[in-house]
Design an enzyme around this catalytic site. Sequence first.
Site, PDB file in Angstrom:
ATOM      1  N   LEU A 124       4.041  -4.116   3.633  1.00 44.56           N
ATOM      2  CA  LEU A 124       4.569  -2.765   3.510  1.00 44.56           C
ATOM      3  C   LEU A 124       4.481  -2.347   2.049  1.00 44.56           C
ATOM      4  O   LEU A 124       5.175  -2.900   1.187  1.00 44.56           O
ATOM      5  CB  LEU A 124       6.012  -2.715   3.998  1.00 44.56           C
ATOM      6  N   ASP A 125       3.610  -1.392   1.762  1.00 42.24           N
ATOM      7  CA  ASP A 125       3.366  -0.938   0.389  1.00 42.24           C
ATOM      8  C   ASP A 125       3.218   0.577   0.393  1.00 42.24           C
ATOM      9  O   ASP A 125       2.244   1.129  -0.113  1.00 42.24           O
ATOM     10  CB  ASP A 125       2.109  -1.621  -0.163  1.00 42.24           C
TER      11      ASP A 125
END
Length: 252
Positions: free
Chosen positions: A138-139
Amino acid sequence: MHILAKEMSAFNEITVYDTSELYGEMGRFRCLQFADDSIQGAVDLKDRKRILLVYQRAIIYLMELNKPSFKHVFVIGHGVGTFSSHYGDKQFKVAEIDEKIVELSKLYFNYSKDDVVIGDGRQILSQSDESTYDYIILDAFNSKGTPLHLTTREFFRMASEKLAPRGALIMNLMGKSKNDRLMNAIHTTLRESYMFTKVFSCPATSEAEIRNIIVMASNAAIEFDVREMEGLYELDLAEGHIIRDSRPNEFK
C-alpha cells in the site's frame, strides 16, 4: 529545477521535473511530485535501475528477506512504477486511481509494463481470489495522506484473505514517530487482523517531523535486521482506537 510537465487531473496537481539535487545528493534526477511538494516517485537518470528512495529500498529488503521466493504482488499506488519495474520476473498487479499518473510514468519515466488497472485499489483488490498474493503493498496518497478507506478494520480483514500463506501487507505511511493519533490507530487496527506487525521509521531530524513510516503485517513471524535498513529504526507505537468503515470522518 527544470519542469517537464505540469498537469491537473481529477485527483491531483502533478509536476514532473528534472533536478541536479535530491535529498542532498548531486546528480541528474527526475521526479514526479504532487502539489503538497511530496515526491511520489524518482529516478536517477544516470542509473535508471537504481532505487532512489529509502523507504522503497526498505520495502524491497523486507520482501526479499521474508519470502525470497515470492511471485505475486498487488500494489495500491503506482507512482512511477518503481516496484513493478524492479522485478522483471515477478507477476505484479498495480491499482492506480489516477490515470494521468500512469500516463506521465510512461511518457517521462520509461514505464513499459502493462500491469496497471485504473480504479480504486480497495475495490480492485476485493475482486481478487483468496490466497493469491505473496505481498500487498500500500503506497497510495492523496492531499490528506493515505486514503482512510485503506486503513480500516474492514479493509485489513479483506486484504488478509487475499494473501497467500506467509504473505504480508506492507504499508508506506506518512506520520510522526510519537504522539501521532492516526499512526497509533492504524497500527492498533492492523493488529486485529494479523498476528505479527512491525513498524519502522525513516530517519528524521525530530520526533515532530513528518516522515515515511513502514508498517508490515503478517500471520507469520516477520524477520528483519535494522543494520540492513539504512538508518530506519523500529517504532513501538502507542495504543490507538479501531478505525472502521462506519466512521469515515473521524480524522477530519
